[in-house]
Enzyme design. Structure first.
Site, short mmCIF file in Angstrom:
data_model
loop_
_atom_site.label_atom_id
_atom_site.label_comp_id
_atom_site.label_asym_id
_atom_site.label_seq_id
_atom_site.Cartn_x
_atom_site.Cartn_y
_atom_site.Cartn_z
N LYS A 266 1.55 -3.81 4.22
CA LYS A 266 3.00 -3.63 4.43
C LYS A 266 3.53 -4.73 5.36
O LYS A 266 4.59 -5.30 5.13
CB LYS A 266 3.29 -2.23 4.98
CG LYS A 266 3.06 -1.14 3.94
CD LYS A 266 3.06 0.29 4.48
CE LYS A 266 2.66 1.26 3.37
NZ LYS A 266 2.62 2.67 3.75
N GLN B 227 2.59 6.15 9.26
CA GLN B 227 1.63 6.20 8.15
C GLN B 227 0.96 7.57 8.08
O GLN B 227 0.47 8.09 9.09
CB GLN B 227 0.58 5.08 8.33
CG GLN B 227 -0.41 4.95 7.20
CD GLN B 227 0.21 4.51 5.87
OE1 GLN B 227 1.23 3.83 5.83
NE2 GLN B 227 -0.39 4.93 4.77
N ASP C 204 10.87 5.90 4.82
CA ASP C 204 10.15 6.62 3.76
C ASP C 204 11.03 7.66 3.07
O ASP C 204 10.65 8.18 2.02
CB ASP C 204 8.95 7.36 4.36
CG ASP C 204 7.70 6.51 4.45
OD1 ASP C 204 7.38 5.84 3.46
OD2 ASP C 204 7.05 6.52 5.52
N1 GUN Z 1 0.55 7.53 2.97
C1 GUN Z 1 0.41 7.40 1.63
N2 GUN Z 1 1.57 7.02 1.06
C2 GUN Z 1 2.47 6.90 2.07
C3 GUN Z 1 3.85 6.54 2.10
O1 GUN Z 1 4.49 6.26 1.08
N3 GUN Z 1 4.41 6.53 3.35
C4 GUN Z 1 3.72 6.87 4.47
N4 GUN Z 1 4.39 6.85 5.62
N5 GUN Z 1 2.45 7.22 4.47
C5 GUN Z 1 1.82 7.23 3.27
#
Ligand code: GUN
Length: 294
Positions: free
Chosen positions: A53, A97, A120
């Site tokens: 990311k 995350q 998100d």
């Molecule tokens: N863990 C797996 N997919 C995601 C996501 O799309 N966002 C976040 N914050 N954690 C994740």
């Protein structure tokens, strides 16, 4: 006939070029879009995802801030960090995350993120707006901006890019997670599909899936969707990221057999995954833009 492949990697690359330009435009207005990530603990997969990311942010000129807390952190430590990021004017987007260590209550953490910085789209206010939307236009207009969760949004963009009509179609989403299954169902509903959410307790899962014009596999089980579960000509979107015994990554869909029956199909890797990261960049720009308007 063999299905057409939806090349998520290519669509994502083209979108990155557009996003890079939008970042340039924001910079001309004096705003450097900023994404802060917060990772708690040592989950190796999470570390890899967060690293990718940050790399994607760098590619398009988004400033990214990396925060890591130890696995034995207390809820107060996590909320304290989130509050600092909420108050930081260089941060327009916050990503915590998931999954979190067991002692940390995920709802308390997601609730603490400012809905204005919720990249998100997992804050209950934003998820609620997504579920309440009668139409996609209600999610982004002059009055409000609702960040749409990245993986579902990535799949929607793929459907749009392939010219798939969603309105009136039967969509089946297999998996009911807060990250993918539920928001994907809400998004398809806002696009006027007739939506079923199927899961491990669904009776006649195979028959249910066979009724789908659009089938979304978000289960987390290697090759669970086989060709007997797919309608001729269906659009099949595979969210699965599973590691095989030989170390290779594969999806929830048995690609080789299903591609002989489907109309469109996403590969793994190179399908939904790259789209998720690009939607994170898109949401960061969206939130930075709305900051400019507030
Ligand atoms: N863990 C797996 N997919 C995601 C996501 O799309 N966002 C976040 N914050 N954690 C994740």
């Amino acid at each position: 006939m063999s299905a057409r492949i939806i090349d998520g990697k290519a669509i994502a690359s083209a979108l990155k070029v557009e996003i890079k330009q939008e970042v340039e435009n924001l910079k001309s207005s004096g705003i450097i879009p900023g994404l802060a990530t917060l990772l708690i603990g040592e989950n190796p997969a999470s570390h890899i995802y967060v690293k990718s990311k940050h790399r994607a942010c760098q590619e398009v000129g988004i400033a990214s801030f990396d925060h890591v807390l130890p696995a034995d952190s207390k809820l107060e430590d996590v909320i304290g960090t989130v509050n600092k990021l909420n108050a930081d004017r260089t941060v327009h987007a916050i990503l915590v995350q998931l999954p979190l260590p067991p002692q940390i209550d995920v709802d308390s953490v997601l609730n603490a993120i400012s809905p204005w910085k919720d990249v998100d789209g997992f804050h209950p206010a934003n998820l609620g707006r997504l579920f309440a939307a009668k139409d996609l236009s209600e999610l982004s207009n002059d009055k409000r901006v609702v960040p749409i969760p990245c993986t579902p949004q990535g799949m929607l963009v793929m459907l749009q890019k392939c010219g798939v009509t969603i309105a009136g179609k039967k969509a089946v989403v297999v998996g009911r997670s807060m990250i993918v299954g539920k928001p994907m169902a809400a998004l398809l509903l806002a696009c006027h599909a007739t939506v079923t959410i199927a899961h491990s307790k669904t009776k006649d899962l195979e028959g249910c899936c066979r009724g789908a014009d659009i089938l979304v596999a978000a289960i987390g089980k290697i090759h669970m969707i086989h060709s007997g579960m797919v309608q001729e000509g269906a659009v099949v979107l595979d969210v699965g990221i599973n590691r095989q015994p030989d170390g290779k990554i594969t999806g929830d869909v048995d690609f080789d057999s299903v591609k002989e029956k489907a109309g469109w199909i996403t590969p793994v890797p190179g399908g939904v995954g790259p789209m998720t990261i690009v939607m994170l960049l898109k949401n960061t720009v969206l939130l930075a833009n709305s900051f400019l308007k507030r």
